[in-house]
Structures are given as structure tokens and as C-alpha cells.
Design a protein around this motif. Structure first.
Motif, mmCIF file in Angstrom:
data_model
loop_
_atom_site.group_PDB
_atom_site.id
_atom_site.type_symbol
_atom_site.label_atom_id
_atom_site.label_comp_id
_atom_site.label_asym_id
_atom_site.label_seq_id
_atom_site.Cartn_x
_atom_site.Cartn_y
_atom_site.Cartn_z
ATOM 1 N N VAL A 1 1.364 -1.081 -0.123
ATOM 2 C CA VAL A 1 -0.051 0.217 0.189
ATOM 3 C C VAL A 1 0.757 1.097 -0.435
ATOM 4 O O VAL A 1 0.835 2.104 -0.666
ATOM 5 N N MET A 2 2.016 1.296 0.754
ATOM 6 C CA MET A 2 2.870 2.144 0.951
ATOM 7 C C MET A 2 3.606 2.689 -1.303
ATOM 8 O O MET A 2 4.371 3.501 -0.634
ATOM 9 N N ALA A 3 3.939 1.629 -1.354
ATOM 10 C CA ALA A 3 4.322 1.318 -2.184
ATOM 11 C C ALA A 3 3.714 2.181 -3.961
ATOM 12 O O ALA A 3 4.344 2.977 -4.634
ATOM 13 N N MET A 4 1.971 1.855 -3.393
ATOM 14 C CA MET A 4 0.932 2.247 -3.835
ATOM 15 C C MET A 4 1.568 3.145 -3.984
ATOM 16 O O MET A 4 1.111 3.830 -5.098
ATOM 17 N N GLU A 5 1.139 4.453 -3.046
ATOM 18 C CA GLU A 5 1.531 5.261 -3.302
ATOM 19 C C GLU A 5 2.325 6.226 -3.383
ATOM 20 O O GLU A 5 2.752 7.224 -4.115
ATOM 21 N N GLU A 6 3.435 5.315 -3.641
ATOM 22 C CA GLU A 6 4.635 6.042 -3.963
ATOM 23 C C GLU A 6 4.954 6.133 -5.705
ATOM 24 O O GLU A 6 4.953 7.217 -6.657
ATOM 25 N N SER A 7 4.357 5.056 -6.081
ATOM 26 C CA SER A 7 3.219 5.158 -7.998
ATOM 27 C C SER A 7 2.904 5.620 -8.322
ATOM 28 O O SER A 7 3.189 6.705 -9.204
ATOM 29 N N VAL A 8 1.731 6.045 -7.533
ATOM 30 C CA VAL A 8 0.371 7.651 -8.027
ATOM 31 C C VAL A 8 1.541 8.830 -7.843
ATOM 32 O O VAL A 8 0.839 9.370 -8.917
ATOM 33 N N LYS A 9 2.127 8.550 -6.970
ATOM 34 C CA LYS A 9 3.235 10.431 -6.975
ATOM 35 C C LYS A 9 3.816 10.425 -8.108
ATOM 36 O O LYS A 9 3.907 11.690 -8.368
ATOM 37 N N GLN A 10 3.942 8.927 -8.883
ATOM 38 C CA GLN A 10 5.008 9.535 -10.258
ATOM 39 C C GLN A 10 3.930 9.060 -11.297
ATOM 40 O O GLN A 10 4.816 9.310 -12.303
ATOM 41 N N LEU A 11 3.154 9.473 -11.279
ATOM 42 C CA LEU A 11 1.751 8.435 -12.071
ATOM 43 C C LEU A 11 1.876 9.713 -13.107
ATOM 44 O O LEU A 11 1.154 11.162 -12.414
ATOM 45 N N GLN A 12 2.016 10.677 -14.351
ATOM 46 C CA GLN A 12 1.369 11.729 -15.180
ATOM 47 C C GLN A 12 0.368 11.160 -15.894
ATOM 48 O O GLN A 12 0.190 12.179 -15.802
ATOM 49 N N ASN A 13 0.320 10.660 -15.906
ATOM 50 C CA ASN A 13 -0.707 10.253 -17.502
ATOM 51 C C ASN A 13 -0.736 8.627 -17.404
ATOM 52 O O ASN A 13 -0.273 8.027 -16.908
ATOM 53 N N TYR A 14 -1.912 8.509 -17.479
ATOM 54 C CA TYR A 14 -2.668 6.776 -18.177
ATOM 55 C C TYR A 14 -3.155 6.724 -19.429
ATOM 56 O O TYR A 14 -4.149 7.703 -19.486
ATOM 57 N N HIS A 15 -3.457 5.204 -19.842
ATOM 58 C CA HIS A 15 -4.631 5.648 -21.274
ATOM 59 C C HIS A 15 -4.681 3.697 -20.698
ATOM 60 O O HIS A 15 -3.591 2.701 -20.898
ATOM 61 N N GLY A 16 -5.977 3.194 -20.501
ATOM 62 C CA GLY A 16 -6.191 2.569 -21.060
ATOM 63 C C GLY A 16 -7.670 1.962 -20.551
ATOM 64 O O GLY A 16 -7.950 2.491 -21.600
ATOM 65 N N VAL A 17 -8.616 0.350 -20.771
ATOM 66 C CA VAL A 17 -9.481 -0.044 -21.310
ATOM 67 C C VAL A 17 -10.443 -0.423 -19.950
ATOM 68 O O VAL A 17 -9.697 -1.248 -19.082
ATOM 69 N N LEU A 18 -10.841 0.285 -19.225
ATOM 70 C CA LEU A 18 -11.701 -0.527 -17.985
ATOM 71 C C LEU A 18 -13.375 -1.014 -18.520
ATOM 72 O O LEU A 18 -13.350 -0.692 -18.624
ATOM 73 N N GLU A 19 -12.665 -2.556 -17.920
ATOM 74 C CA GLU A 19 -14.717 -3.161 -17.884
ATOM 75 C C GLU A 19 -15.025 -2.658 -16.975
ATOM 76 O O GLU A 19 -14.686 -3.064 -14.828
ATOM 77 N N LYS A 20 -16.280 -2.914 -16.902
ATOM 78 C CA LYS A 20 -16.649 -3.249 -15.547
ATOM 79 C C LYS A 20 -18.022 -4.042 -15.547
ATOM 80 O O LYS A 20 -18.692 -4.431 -16.787
ATOM 81 N N VAL A 21 -18.435 -4.731 -14.853
ATOM 82 C CA VAL A 21 -18.628 -6.009 -14.663
ATOM 83 C C VAL A 21 -19.893 -6.186 -13.544
ATOM 84 O O VAL A 21 -20.096 -5.567 -12.122
ATOM 85 N N SER A 22 -21.518 -6.805 -13.520
ATOM 86 C CA SER A 22 -22.214 -6.247 -12.752
ATOM 87 C C SER A 22 -22.419 -8.058 -11.956
ATOM 88 O O SER A 22 -22.386 -9.205 -13.339
ATOM 89 N N THR A 23 -22.401 -8.344 -11.199
ATOM 90 C CA THR A 23 -22.639 -9.918 -10.647
ATOM 91 C C THR A 23 -23.309 -10.207 -9.653
ATOM 92 O O THR A 23 -23.255 -8.791 -8.562
ATOM 93 N N ASN A 24 -24.344 -11.111 -9.925
ATOM 94 C CA ASN A 24 -25.692 -10.791 -8.855
ATOM 95 C C ASN A 24 -25.671 -12.025 -7.891
ATOM 96 O O ASN A 24 -24.487 -12.572 -7.900
ATOM 97 N N ALA A 25 -26.011 -12.039 -6.856
ATOM 98 C CA ALA A 25 -26.569 -12.668 -6.022
ATOM 99 C C ALA A 25 -26.181 -14.434 -5.993
ATOM 100 O O ALA A 25 -25.654 -15.136 -5.330
ATOM 101 N N ALA A 26 -26.105 -15.040 -6.683
ATOM 102 C CA ALA A 26 -25.606 -16.602 -7.716
ATOM 103 C C ALA A 26 -24.721 -16.729 -8.460
ATOM 104 O O ALA A 26 -24.239 -17.888 -8.967
ATOM 105 N N GLY A 27 -23.844 -15.217 -8.271
ATOM 106 C CA GLY A 27 -22.748 -15.687 -9.111
ATOM 107 C C GLY A 27 -22.771 -15.553 -10.739
ATOM 108 O O GLY A 27 -21.658 -15.580 -11.244
ATOM 109 N N GLU A 28 -23.622 -14.955 -11.184
ATOM 110 C CA GLU A 28 -24.237 -14.999 -12.552
ATOM 111 C C GLU A 28 -23.584 -13.474 -12.870
ATOM 112 O O GLU A 28 -23.614 -12.347 -12.458
ATOM 113 N N ARG A 29 -22.429 -13.454 -14.378
ATOM 114 C CA ARG A 29 -21.568 -12.262 -14.543
ATOM 115 C C ARG A 29 -22.335 -11.469 -15.519
ATOM 116 O O ARG A 29 -22.723 -12.575 -16.260
ATOM 117 N N GLN A 30 -22.214 -10.219 -16.056
ATOM 118 C CA GLN A 30 -22.290 -9.598 -16.987
ATOM 119 C C GLN A 30 -21.276 -8.755 -17.538
ATOM 120 O O GLN A 30 -21.791 -7.472 -16.097
#
Length: 524
Positions: free
Chosen positions: A128-157
């Protein structure tokens, strides 16, 4: 700190060299006739080296917070400029800084290599402390974010995949259907190629599903614990569970190589759980400025959904809005204004003040606190009330903190007491019927039962017309006013008809998905 040394005594950097050399040879550092401060440091070194078990997370976090500012202390004018040593651990070399520290920095260095050489130096606690340092060095980023919904039965969408560009205040997203939304800090707009439209949007409170910097900050600010290792999008990651005060725990996965958060999973709520995953992520790259430039195509229609414009000064904002706002001690980052409205933007929270033109009507899902003699609408990360000739809306992460600067008469903890002993006629409730009604609402039927005012209206209307309601209702809906609502119990006052007051409760589920049931009333 005392920096006087006996004649012939090693300087701080020489003592540091001695410690490093001896530890690299698996030896024990030689004892010198040391100063009081050095004796304390040597004693601390020996104690830390004897730790057989992993220290607590709180100890690690506290130690790191002390080390970081100490190590950043600038060198003294008389300090030598170089040191010779390289610290080795597991066959790897760690170059020591060439600038020699004063005693504060020297102490920090000792603590750093104690962490490296201690039995628990490989602990996942440090990620977690390493994450703090990495984020401090973060100038920009580019990525693809996937959003998934899971119900109580474990079914993913898979709900959506969004391409993201982030560079300082500049932020852009592009959905799978080509909808591009850009915020460059001065303007925010959405481009819809299918409709050939560009919509201008408010700049303030631009929501981001999974902001790397903000999520890292929350992990550091809130209590958290290491859960274990996982593989996320083909990358080794460490899972931590975060417990926000007053909220439900959620999980964050940190990439073990980059030390950046790459997946977030919410708690299961209403039988649904949402997971955000960066299925690809590249950082500190060259991003084209064209991505964040406002250049609408000539054949696109521009729709202005943003009446609030950036103001250069408070005087300009007051002149444009024409209102006299309630001001705070804290200075906003930006100000926006339009006719009869002024917005203070504090980055994580906004305050919108609007000239009152209509009666206050709370959101049907809100609980009600008190704002002086009037209601305070309470929703997640949102407070709204009327004060003098203004309606005030506070939204964001610091709603209570900033709202308290605007008014000293706010009650955030509403409580509706039990039914009064006198004058109230209890209503007999069949809990099986209530359970069935709750299930019907859960399935999408009769959503009006989620609104206490609507439930009270139906109850009073049936008192007037017991045979049922046909055509126009026998009661003016505006005759009802929700006066109390703590999320579990509510009170509705009625200005006409055979009923004066209606008492309601959420009997099955005490959250925004729970239906309301009349439990008593006061006849007129």
C-alpha cells in the motif's frame, strides 16, 4: 538533535557505511563511544532486527510516514557530498543517495535498510505504501476499463468497456458505441457520432468510475487489510480489503509490478456487486493533446446543457448570478455562475446556491434531517435545504464538513420516535401481505410503495372512498407534506380530509429499496 561527535568518532555517513558493510557481511555493527542520539538509534536498530514476527499494519504505516519526511530533509551545509556504499539484499544492489543526510536523514536511512533486512522485509504490508509512491509518480495513463455486474447467484454480466485517457486535469472516456466525453479542466463535452451532436456539460463533479489517484488515496486514508494474491487481467496482484468508516467493505487489487490499483470490487448491495477492471493499462506515456481539445465537427449540432460558466473572481460571479451567497472560510478551487445560481467547486465537493423560486420538495428516497425549522434532504453524498432566500445543494465527499460551514442549524441524524400514546389509531398490519408487496416491488411492480407520501396519500384516499378509487382521487396530493423521515420511520401531515397525520414504517427492509407501510394515523 545533537550532532556533536567525540574526536576521532566516525561521522554520520561513515557510521552508515559501517552499518551497511557489516550487515552485508552478516556481521554485527561495532559499538562506538556514541552520542546519546546515536545510542538510541543503535538500540532501535538492535530491537527492530530482533522482531521475529511481522509488525502490525499500523506500525508499518506509521513508520513509513515518519521516514519519508525525514529522508527528504535537505543536507546541511557542512555535510560531505558523497558516500561509497551500495546496500545489497538478496543479490540485488540498492544504491544509496550520493547526498549525505543530516542526522534526521541518517536516522531515516537506518530505518529504511532495517526494513529491507528485517525478517519481515518482504511483507505484503508495504504494497500500500508502494502504491502511494507509484501514484505520486503517475503523470498520465491510458487504458481500457471493464465494468462487470455479478448477482447473488454468481452470474456475471459485462456492462460496458470504456477507453480512458487521463493527464492531470484532462480526462477523456470513449464507450464501445463511440460516445466520447472529455473534460479538459475548462470545458466538458460529450460527442455522439450517431446523432451528430456535441453536448456541453458542467465541468464540476465529473464522475470517474475508477480513478487511480482517488482510489489509492482512499486505501491510505481508510482502514485496510491484506487478503491475498490473485491474477488480474494476466497480472500478479495483491488484494486488500478497505473498510470506509460507516460504509461497507470493498476490495482493491494492486499490481505487484507497477504497484498501481488495477481492479476494484464493491460490496454486494441489493443482490448486485460491481467490479471495475483495467484489462489494459499503460502509464507515463506520450498522449496527444488533440484528445483533450474542443474541436466540434462543423456538421455536428452543439447543445448547451451547461448554463454555468467559469468565473474569474467572486465579484464577477456575484454580478452574473445576482445573488448574495453564503460564503465559507475555505476558498473554492473554481467558481461557476449563471442567472440566479452560483457554484463553488472544491474539487471533491461542490456547493450550489440557487435563488428560491418554488417550495422545497424533498426527493422521495431521501431521509429528512432538520435545517432550522425546515427539512434537510439527506441522500448519499448529498445534502439539500433552503436557507433564507436560497436553496443550497452540497454534493461530493465532504458534504457534512462543508455544510456545517454554511449553517449551524443542521441536524444530520434524524430520528422519528414511536407512535404517540394518545390520539393515534394503530393500523393492524399483516406482515405476510407486506412481504408479498415487497417482493412485488423488487420485481418492478408498484414502485409507488417506495414513496412514503404516496403510500400515505393512498391510505387517506381509501379512508375517503373505502369502496375504491375510480377516476380522479378524492384528495389533493398537495395537501400532504412529509415532515419526518429517518429512513426507517416517517410522518406525513395532511391539511384536509378525515386524516390529520399518517405514521409509516419500513417493516421489511430499512434502506432505499424497502417499501413503506402505514402503522398508525391521527383522525381529524
Amino acid at each position: 538533535m545533537n550532532t556533536d561527535h567525540p574526536k576521532g568518532h566516525p561521522t554520520p555517513e561513515e557510521l552508515l557505511d559501517h552499518y551497511i558493510d557489516t550487515l552485508n557481511e552478516n556481521g554485527s555493527p561495532e559499538d562506538y563511544d556514541t552520542t546519546e542520539d546515536e545510542q538510541g538509534l543503535h538500540s532501535l536498530a538492535k530491537k527492530v532486527k530482533t522482531f521475529a514476527s511481522e509488525p502490525s499494519q499500523e506500525f508499518m504505516a506509521s513508520l513509513w510516514q515518519k521516514i519519508e519526511p525525514m529522508a527528504a530533509t535537505p543536507p546541511t551545509a557542512n555535510a560531505p557530498s558523497t558516500t561509497k556504499n551500495t546496500l545489497r539484499k538478496d543479490g540485488n544492489s540498492l544504491k544509496m543517495p550520493k547526498k549525505i543526510f543530516p542526522w534526521a536523514g541518517f536516522a531515516a536511512s537506518i530505518l529504511v535498510f532495517l526494513l529491507l533486512f528485517s525478517p519481515w522485509s518482504g511483507s505484503k504490508q508495504t504494497i500500500v505504501m508502494a502504491m502511494e509512491e507509484s501514484v505520486k509518480q503517475l503523470q498520465n495513463y491510458h487504458g481500457v476499463l471493464e465494468k462487470v455486474s455479478t448477482n447473488a447467484a454468481g452470474e456475471r454480466q459485462v456492462l460496458i468497456r470504456t477507453e480512458i485517457w487521463s493527464d492531470g486535469e484532462n480526462y477523456a472516456t470513449k464507450t464501445q458505441d463511440g460516445l466520447l466525453t472529455v473534460n479538459n479542466g475548462e470545458s466538458r463535452w460529450s460527442t455522439n457520432p450517431a446523432a451528430k451532436e456535441v453536448s456541453l456539460l458542467p465541468v464540476y463533479l465529473d464522475p470517474h468510475d475508477f480513478d487511480l489517484q482517488k482510489e489509492a488515496a482512499k486505501a491510505l486514508r481508510y482502514p485496510h487489510q491484506i487478503i491475498g494474491d490473485d491474477t488480474i487481467a494476466g497480472r500478479a496482484a495483491t488484494r486488500i480489503e478497505i473498510q470506509p468508516p460507516g460504509g461497507l467493505p470493498y476490495s482493491l487489487w494492486i499490481d505487484q509490478e507497477t504497484h498501481l490499483p488495477i481492479q476494484l470490487q464493491t460490496a454486494m448491495q441489493k443482490s448486485l456487486q460491481t467490479t471495475y477492471t483495467y484489462i489494459s493499462l499503460e502509464t507515463n506515456i506520450s498522449l496527444s493533446t488533440d484528445i483533450f481539445a474542443y474541436n466540434p465537427p462543423q456538421d455536428y449540432k452543439v447543445i448547451d446543457n451547461n448554463p454555468d460558466k467559469v468565473m474569474a473572481s467572486l465579484a464577477e460571479a456575484l454580478a452574473v448570478s445576482g445573488i448574495t451567497p453564503v460564503q465559507l472560510a475555505e476558498t473554492p478551487q473554481r467558481m461557476f455562475a449563471s442567472a440566479n445560481r452560483l457554484v463553488f467547486d472544491f474539487g471533491d465537493t461542490i456547493i450550489m446556491q440557487t435563488k428560491t423560486t418554488t417550495p422545497f420538495i424533498p426527493d422521495l428516497l431521501a431521509t429528512l434531517g432538520k435545517a432550522g425549522d425546515g427539512p434537510l434532504e439527506i441522500l448519499p453524498n448529498s445534502l439539500r435545504w433552503q436557507q433564507a432566500d436560497l436553496e443550497i445543494l452540497v454534493q461530493g465527499e465532504r458534504v457534512e464538513e462543508l455544510a456545517k460551514q454554511l449553517s449551524t442549524s443542521l441536524d444530520f441524524t434524524p430520528q422519528v420516535g414511536p407512535l404517540p400514546q394518545e390520539g393515534v389509531i394503530p393500523v393492524e398490519v399483516d406482515r405476510e401481505v407486506v412481504k408479498n408487496s415487497q417482493q412485488q416491488v423488487d420485481a418492478g411492480s408498484s414502485p409507488w410503495q417506495l414513496d412514503p407520501t404516496q403510500v400515505a396519500f393512498t391510505f387517506v384516499a381509501l379512508k375517503i372512498s373505502p369502496e375504491g378509487i375510480t377516476g380522479e382521487p378524492p384528495l389533493d396530493y398537495n395537501a400532504l407534506q412529509l415532515t419526518d423521515n429517518d429512513g426507517k420511520k416517517a410522518v406525513v401531515q395532511v391539511s384536509e380530509g378525515p386524516v390529520k397525520t399518517v405514521y409509516l414504517e419500513r417493516l421489511i427492509r430499512q434502506d432505499e429499496t424497502g417499501i413503506w407501510t402505514v402503522t398508525g394515523y391521527v383522525p381529524r
